[in-house]
Design a protein around this motif. Sequence first.
Motif, PDB file in Angstrom:
ATOM      1  N   TYR A 104       0.833  -1.210   0.000  1.00 30.45           N
ATOM      2  CA  TYR A 104       0.000   0.000   0.000  1.00 30.45           C
ATOM      3  C   TYR A 104       0.868   1.260   0.000  1.00 30.45           C
ATOM      4  O   TYR A 104       0.488   2.282  -0.589  1.00 30.45           O
ATOM      5  CB  TYR A 104      -0.932   0.012   1.215  1.00 30.45           C
ATOM      6  N   ARG A 105       2.025   1.183   0.637  1.00 29.42           N
ATOM      7  CA  ARG A 105       2.925   2.347   0.629  1.00 29.42           C
ATOM      8  C   ARG A 105       3.383   2.654  -0.794  1.00 29.42           C
ATOM      9  O   ARG A 105       3.353   3.808  -1.230  1.00 29.42           O
ATOM     10  CB  ARG A 105       4.141   2.087   1.508  1.00 29.42           C
ATOM     11  N   GLU A 106       3.797   1.609  -1.521  1.00 29.23           N
ATOM     12  CA  GLU A 106       4.236   1.830  -2.897  1.00 29.23           C
ATOM     13  C   GLU A 106       3.074   2.272  -3.782  1.00 29.23           C
ATOM     14  O   GLU A 106       3.249   3.089  -4.695  1.00 29.23           O
ATOM     15  CB  GLU A 106       4.873   0.559  -3.464  1.00 29.23           C
ATOM     16  N   SER A 107       1.881   1.743  -3.524  1.00 30.74           N
ATOM     17  CA  SER A 107       0.711   2.175  -4.293  1.00 30.74           C
ATOM     18  C   SER A 107       0.451   3.660  -4.082  1.00 30.74           C
ATOM     19  O   SER A 107       0.109   4.395  -5.020  1.00 30.74           O
ATOM     20  CB  SER A 107      -0.527   1.365  -3.887  1.00 30.74           C
ATOM     21  N   TYR A 108       0.629   4.114  -2.851  1.00 26.42           N
ATOM     22  CA  TYR A 108       0.482   5.541  -2.557  1.00 26.42           C
ATOM     23  C   TYR A 108       1.511   6.354  -3.339  1.00 26.42           C
ATOM     24  O   TYR A 108       1.174   7.378  -3.961  1.00 26.42           O
ATOM     25  CB  TYR A 108       0.646   5.797  -1.061  1.00 26.42           C
ATOM     26  N   LEU A 109       2.770   5.902  -3.330  1.00 25.32           N
ATOM     27  CA  LEU A 109       3.824   6.631  -4.027  1.00 25.32           C
ATOM     28  C   LEU A 109       3.550   6.695  -5.524  1.00 25.32           C
ATOM     29  O   LEU A 109       3.724   7.748  -6.154  1.00 25.32           O
ATOM     30  CB  LEU A 109       5.185   5.970  -3.768  1.00 25.32           C
ATOM     31  N   ILE A 110       3.110   5.573  -6.114  1.00 23.63           N
ATOM     32  CA  ILE A 110       2.869   5.547  -7.556  1.00 23.63           C
ATOM     33  C   ILE A 110       1.709   6.457  -7.927  1.00 23.63           C
ATOM     34  O   ILE A 110       1.777   7.227  -8.898  1.00 23.63           O
ATOM     35  CB  ILE A 110       2.598   4.106  -8.032  1.00 23.63           C
ATOM     36  N   ALA A 135       6.462   2.065 -13.391  1.00 23.72           N
ATOM     37  CA  ALA A 135       6.610   1.507 -12.051  1.00 23.72           C
ATOM     38  C   ALA A 135       6.137   0.056 -12.005  1.00 23.72           C
ATOM     39  O   ALA A 135       6.779  -0.790 -11.362  1.00 23.72           O
ATOM     40  CB  ALA A 135       5.835   2.354 -11.043  1.00 23.72           C
ATOM     41  N   LEU A 136       5.039  -0.247 -12.663  1.00 18.92           N
ATOM     42  CA  LEU A 136       4.526  -1.618 -12.660  1.00 18.92           C
ATOM     43  C   LEU A 136       5.493  -2.560 -13.376  1.00 18.92           C
ATOM     44  O   LEU A 136       5.721  -3.694 -12.922  1.00 18.92           O
ATOM     45  CB  LEU A 136       3.148  -1.669 -13.322  1.00 18.92           C
ATOM     46  N   ARG A 137       6.059  -2.115 -14.494  1.00 18.47           N
ATOM     47  CA  ARG A 137       7.021  -2.963 -15.203  1.00 18.47           C
ATOM     48  C   ARG A 137       8.280  -3.176 -14.370  1.00 18.47           C
ATOM     49  O   ARG A 137       8.844  -4.268 -14.342  1.00 18.47           O
ATOM     50  CB  ARG A 137       7.375  -2.339 -16.560  1.00 18.47           C
ATOM     51  N   ARG A 138       8.717  -2.142 -13.678  1.00 19.23           N
ATOM     52  CA  ARG A 138       9.915  -2.273 -12.848  1.00 19.23           C
ATOM     53  C   ARG A 138       9.674  -3.168 -11.636  1.00 19.23           C
ATOM     54  O   ARG A 138      10.619  -3.659 -11.021  1.00 19.23           O
ATOM     55  CB  ARG A 138      10.394  -0.890 -12.385  1.00 19.23           C
ATOM     56  N   SER A 139       8.411  -3.371 -11.272  1.00 19.66           N
ATOM     57  CA  SER A 139       8.112  -4.294 -10.171  1.00 19.66           C
ATOM     58  C   SER A 139       8.219  -5.745 -10.622  1.00 19.66           C
ATOM     59  O   SER A 139       8.129  -6.660  -9.796  1.00 19.66           O
ATOM     60  CB  SER A 139       6.702  -4.028  -9.627  1.00 19.66           C
ATOM     61  N   GLY A 140       8.401  -5.960 -11.939  1.00 19.80           N
ATOM     62  CA  GLY A 140       8.531  -7.315 -12.469  1.00 19.80           C
ATOM     63  C   GLY A 140       7.319  -7.803 -13.212  1.00 19.80           C
ATOM     64  O   GLY A 140       7.274  -8.951 -13.645  1.00 19.80           O
ATOM     65  N   MET A 141       6.308  -6.945 -13.405  1.00 20.27           N
ATOM     66  CA  MET A 141       5.086  -7.345 -14.077  1.00 20.27           C
ATOM     67  C   MET A 141       5.288  -7.332 -15.593  1.00 20.27           C
ATOM     68  O   MET A 141       5.830  -6.370 -16.130  1.00 20.27           O
ATOM     69  CB  MET A 141       3.946  -6.402 -13.689  1.00 20.27           C
ATOM     70  N   SER A 342      -0.482  18.213  -5.280  1.00 17.19           N
ATOM     71  CA  SER A 342       0.731  18.445  -6.064  1.00 17.19           C
ATOM     72  C   SER A 342       1.994  18.372  -5.207  1.00 17.19           C
ATOM     73  O   SER A 342       3.012  17.819  -5.634  1.00 17.19           O
ATOM     74  CB  SER A 342       0.654  19.796  -6.769  1.00 17.19           C
ATOM     75  N   VAL A 343       1.957  18.931  -4.003  1.00 17.97           N
ATOM     76  CA  VAL A 343       3.149  18.942  -3.145  1.00 17.97           C
ATOM     77  C   VAL A 343       3.518  17.530  -2.693  1.00 17.97           C
ATOM     78  O   VAL A 343       4.650  17.078  -2.918  1.00 17.97           O
ATOM     79  CB  VAL A 343       2.952  19.879  -1.945  1.00 17.97           C
ATOM     80  N   PRO A 344       2.589  16.763  -2.062  1.00 14.88           N
ATOM     81  CA  PRO A 344       2.952  15.384  -1.718  1.00 14.88           C
ATOM     82  C   PRO A 344       3.245  14.539  -2.954  1.00 14.88           C
ATOM     83  O   PRO A 344       4.022  13.591  -2.892  1.00 14.88           O
ATOM     84  CB  PRO A 344       1.721  14.863  -0.965  1.00 14.88           C
ATOM     85  N   GLY A 345       2.641  14.887  -4.096  1.00 12.95           N
ATOM     86  CA  GLY A 345       2.913  14.153  -5.327  1.00 12.95           C
ATOM     87  C   GLY A 345       4.348  14.336  -5.782  1.00 12.95           C
ATOM     88  O   GLY A 345       5.004  13.378  -6.209  1.00 12.95           O
ATOM     89  N   ALA A 346       4.852  15.562  -5.712  1.00 15.97           N
ATOM     90  CA  ALA A 346       6.244  15.815  -6.095  1.00 15.97           C
ATOM     91  C   ALA A 346       7.209  15.090  -5.163  1.00 15.97           C
ATOM     92  O   ALA A 346       8.228  14.537  -5.597  1.00 15.97           O
ATOM     93  CB  ALA A 346       6.516  17.317  -6.086  1.00 15.97           C
ATOM     94  N   ILE A 347       6.896  15.073  -3.867  1.00 13.86           N
ATOM     95  CA  ILE A 347       7.729  14.339  -2.903  1.00 13.86           C
ATOM     96  C   ILE A 347       7.692  12.844  -3.210  1.00 13.86           C
ATOM     97  O   ILE A 347       8.722  12.164  -3.198  1.00 13.86           O
ATOM     98  CB  ILE A 347       7.241  14.619  -1.472  1.00 13.86           C
ATOM     99  N   ALA A 348       6.488  12.332  -3.524  1.00 13.98           N
ATOM    100  CA  ALA A 348       6.336  10.903  -3.825  1.00 13.98           C
ATOM    101  C   ALA A 348       7.113  10.509  -5.074  1.00 13.98           C
ATOM    102  O   ALA A 348       7.609   9.384  -5.177  1.00 13.98           O
ATOM    103  CB  ALA A 348       4.855  10.570  -4.003  1.00 13.98           C
TER     104      ALA A 348
END
Length: 373
Positions: A104-110, A135-141, A342-348
């Motif tokens: 869920y943390r990575e889902s939030y970041l993506i 991001a999904l491809r880099r996870s191995g999908m 936008s601000v948390p998005g840029a940090i993510a």
Amino acid sequence: MTSGAGVQPADREPTAEEDLEEAMPKMQMTRDRALLLGLFVVSAIAFLYFVLPQLSDVRDTWGRLGNGDAVWITIALGFQILAMGSYVLIFQGIHVPPGSVITYRESYLITMAGLAATRLFAAGGAGGVALTAWALRRSGMPRREVAERMIAFLVLLYGVYMAALLVCGFGLYFGIFPGPGTFALTFLPGVLALAAILIMLAVGLVPDDLERRLERYKPKNPRLASVVRRLATGPASLSGGVRFALGALRRPDAAMIGTVSWWGFNIAVLYAAFRAYGDAPPVAVLIMGYFVGLLGNLLPLPGGVGGVDGGMIGAFVAFGVDGGDAFVAVFVYRLFAFWLPSVPGAIAYFQLRTTVGRWQEQRRAGKALQHAV
């Protein structure tokens, strides 16, 4: 890093290893696009601060922004946080298969990084789509699964959009719901939504082995054969995504709740914004004005800035809502829904780059351990 960046034959799909080495989409623009964006922003600021205040009615409306009900403004903020949580819930439920490294943390970041990318690219969020796929491809999908899951995500999310236009549009036109039944704003969007739903259901009938079936008719010319294969890949992936979405509907879970609550909480933000400065329009009118206005996101403007705002305000005015009330409500809604993430998005975005780098290091360590054994 040069892996995956070289020129590949037109008829060859990237390998899984090349997908894992693919560079992160950069949140940047061409010089021409940057100049156009800068000109748009300067023009918009000049219009807001130098032209609008000279118009007496607008000057009074603009002055109302500082007089909103603090309780309803706070409620709007709470609804926006819940909307963002709903989006993460949908992403985790649709995009992430069992056993994936994506939590869920990575889902939030993506999702948040995708929102930030969308702010810098036009055409309805293409930047966010590219970042999510990466991001999904880099996870191995595998690429095919990435395409199908992303299509299923869009089908489910915008299926709710179409269903709302259909139900509220026809409901207003035939007098089932209170509010004006203008043909262009109710019946017509309802018909278009019905057509879109039927088309998507028809796409789901395309066989998933279309590529294999066309192999028997493969032209001898290699270039033509490559074109035929690529033409078959698109409908097959689209059909697979639609079937994936229909399968998810038959087995409803938390993600299905998210597809409804995402839109519901966004509309609730707009409702709270109306209540902060006066009365809100009837629910069906609120929903139709919101969704009809969102069509402005299709305009080639960064993040739909200007198009969505003007579309929503225009739709509400056409429904008989006071222009001043519509202006301040939509302004506050866009402040929460567009600018706040936008601000948390840029940090993510930067956190996601570190996270994906960690996935890569873990894979390398795993390979080294296998070789050692």
